[in-house]
Design a protein around this motif. Structure first.
Motif, short mmCIF file in Angstrom:
data_model
loop_
_atom_site.label_atom_id
_atom_site.label_comp_id
_atom_site.label_asym_id
_atom_site.label_seq_id
_atom_site.Cartn_x
_atom_site.Cartn_y
_atom_site.Cartn_z
N ARG A 13 -92.25 78.49 13.51
CA ARG A 13 -93.63 78.42 13.98
C ARG A 13 -94.13 79.80 14.41
O ARG A 13 -95.25 80.19 14.10
N ILE A 14 -93.30 80.53 15.13
CA ILE A 14 -93.67 81.88 15.54
C ILE A 14 -93.89 82.77 14.32
O ILE A 14 -94.85 83.55 14.25
N VAL A 207 -99.74 74.04 30.12
CA VAL A 207 -99.66 74.59 28.76
C VAL A 207 -101.00 75.20 28.37
O VAL A 207 -101.06 76.22 27.68
N ALA A 208 -102.09 74.58 28.83
CA ALA A 208 -103.43 75.05 28.50
C ALA A 208 -103.92 76.10 29.48
O ALA A 208 -104.45 77.13 29.10
N GLY A 209 -103.78 75.84 30.79
CA GLY A 209 -104.28 76.75 31.80
C GLY A 209 -103.45 78.01 31.91
O GLY A 209 -102.24 78.01 31.65
N TRP A 210 -104.10 79.07 32.30
CA TRP A 210 -103.41 80.36 32.45
C TRP A 210 -103.82 81.01 33.78
O TRP A 210 -104.62 81.93 33.80
N PRO A 211 -103.30 80.53 34.90
CA PRO A 211 -103.60 81.18 36.18
C PRO A 211 -103.01 82.58 36.21
O PRO A 211 -102.08 82.90 35.47
N GLY A 212 -103.56 83.42 37.07
CA GLY A 212 -103.24 84.84 37.05
C GLY A 212 -101.80 85.20 37.34
O GLY A 212 -101.37 86.33 37.05
N ASP A 213 -101.02 84.28 37.92
CA ASP A 213 -99.64 84.63 38.29
C ASP A 213 -98.65 84.36 37.16
O ASP A 213 -97.44 84.52 37.34
N VAL A 214 -99.13 83.97 35.98
CA VAL A 214 -98.27 83.73 34.82
C VAL A 214 -98.46 84.86 33.82
O VAL A 214 -99.59 85.20 33.46
N GLY A 215 -97.37 85.43 33.35
CA GLY A 215 -97.45 86.54 32.41
C GLY A 215 -98.09 86.13 31.10
O GLY A 215 -97.88 85.01 30.61
N LEU A 216 -98.87 87.04 30.51
CA LEU A 216 -99.58 86.74 29.28
C LEU A 216 -98.61 86.41 28.14
O LEU A 216 -98.79 85.41 27.43
N GLY A 217 -97.59 87.23 27.95
CA GLY A 217 -96.64 87.00 26.87
C GLY A 217 -95.94 85.66 27.00
O GLY A 217 -95.78 84.93 26.02
N LYS A 218 -95.52 85.34 28.20
CA LYS A 218 -94.83 84.08 28.45
C LYS A 218 -95.72 82.89 28.14
O LYS A 218 -95.30 81.91 27.53
N MET A 220 -98.45 82.88 26.16
CA MET A 220 -98.74 82.82 24.73
C MET A 220 -97.60 82.14 23.98
O MET A 220 -97.84 81.31 23.09
N LEU A 221 -96.38 82.47 24.33
CA LEU A 221 -95.22 81.86 23.67
C LEU A 221 -95.19 80.36 23.92
O LEU A 221 -94.90 79.57 22.99
N ARG A 222 -95.52 79.96 25.13
CA ARG A 222 -95.51 78.52 25.46
C ARG A 222 -96.56 77.78 24.64
O ARG A 222 -96.31 76.68 24.13
#
Length: 272
Positions: A13-14, A207-218, A220-222
């Motif tokens: 998939r990646i 899985v959908a939300g991206w609060p500021g304390d979560v790394g972008l790369g991590k 995106m992979l999820r």
């Protein structure tokens, strides 16, 4: 399915999404650069094709409720759940985005934002506010549809946070140059409502939300590994903003309409 099979599927998939991204970008990039250099209207349409194909490859199923207003000048004001919102809105309309200045320096995302002619603003630097508002106003007067994520940051996807009314000043600054003396502000709600065809509750919404304390790369992979997300985009009735309108009151009204559409989407009340 054992862990080895899961790892193989994840790797495939990646690889698939990475290949689509690379090939699509390499094909459209020279065309976009030429269009930008010539000032051709194609520079506004190409990003929509890119966003549409990338949404499909990642697994974002975008469902639109209501419709984009045909009135101009038009400022779209939306809640902001994740980096995916850019692709979601970019896939349903020819738009330009107001983005935080730091986005300009992000790997890949900053480069793509510049190609889409985003307006970068430094919200914490007051001495630049006037010039930044003028940049946004110029886009509105030129007939472009400008998107403002009025919360000022991303969220966990379970709620709409209070709107920041400062950049609503762009609508006020554009008024003297508009033929009818008004700018149309259309509320837009973005809600991630399903995963693999099932209703998405609070447990899955990270899985959908991206609060500021979560790394972008991590994150995106999820998203890439999860796939198959259902997204509702709800266009509410636009608000006519004119010289007698109060900026803060207009911001509160738009916020209320965005929150209403968002909450209805989470409860499944916007289905047709």
């Amino acid at each position: 399915m054992n862990s080895a099979d899961s790892a193989m599927i994840a790797a495939l998939r990646i690889f698939f999404i990475g290949t689509v991204f690379l090939m699509l970008t390499l094909v459209l990039l020279p065309v976009q650069l030429i269009a930008l250099g010539m000032g051709h209207s194609l520079m506004r349409r190409l990003p929509r094709w890119w966003h549409t194909i990338m949404c499909r490859s990642i697994g974002l199923k975008v469902r639109v409720r209501g419709c984009l207003s045909q009135e101009r000048p038009l400022l779209l004001v939306s809640n902001h759940v994740s980096w995916k919102d850019i692709m979601v809105l970019g896939s349903v309309a020819d738009v330009v985005f107001i983005a935080k200045s730091e986005v300009r320096t992000w790997p890949v995302f900053g480069w793509l934002a510049r190609l889409q002619r985003s307006v970068f603003v430094e919200r914490q630097v007051r001495r630049k506010t006037g010039a930044q508002i003028s940049d946004v106003s110029a886009r509105l007067i030129a007939g472009e549809v400008v998107v403002l994520f009025a919360e000022g940051t991303t969220s966990d996807g379970n709620r709409v946070m209070p709107f920041n009314s400062s950049l609503f000043g762009a609508a006020a600054a554009a008024l003297p140059l508009t033929p009818e003396g008004k700018v149309h502000i259309q509320p837009v709600s973005i809600a991630y409502v399903g995963i693999h065809g099932m209703a998405m509750g609070r447990y899955h919404r990270p899985v959908a939300g991206w609060p500021g304390d979560v790394g972008l790369g991590k994150h995106m992979l999820r998203v890439i590994l999860s796939g198959a997300l259902d997204v509702d985009v709800i266009f509410s009735d636009p608000v006519a903003f004119d010289s007698v309108a109060d900026r803060k009151k207009a911001a509160r009204l738009v916020e209320a309409r965005v929150r209403k559409g968002f909450n209805q989407a989470l409860r499944g009340l916007n289905k047709t």
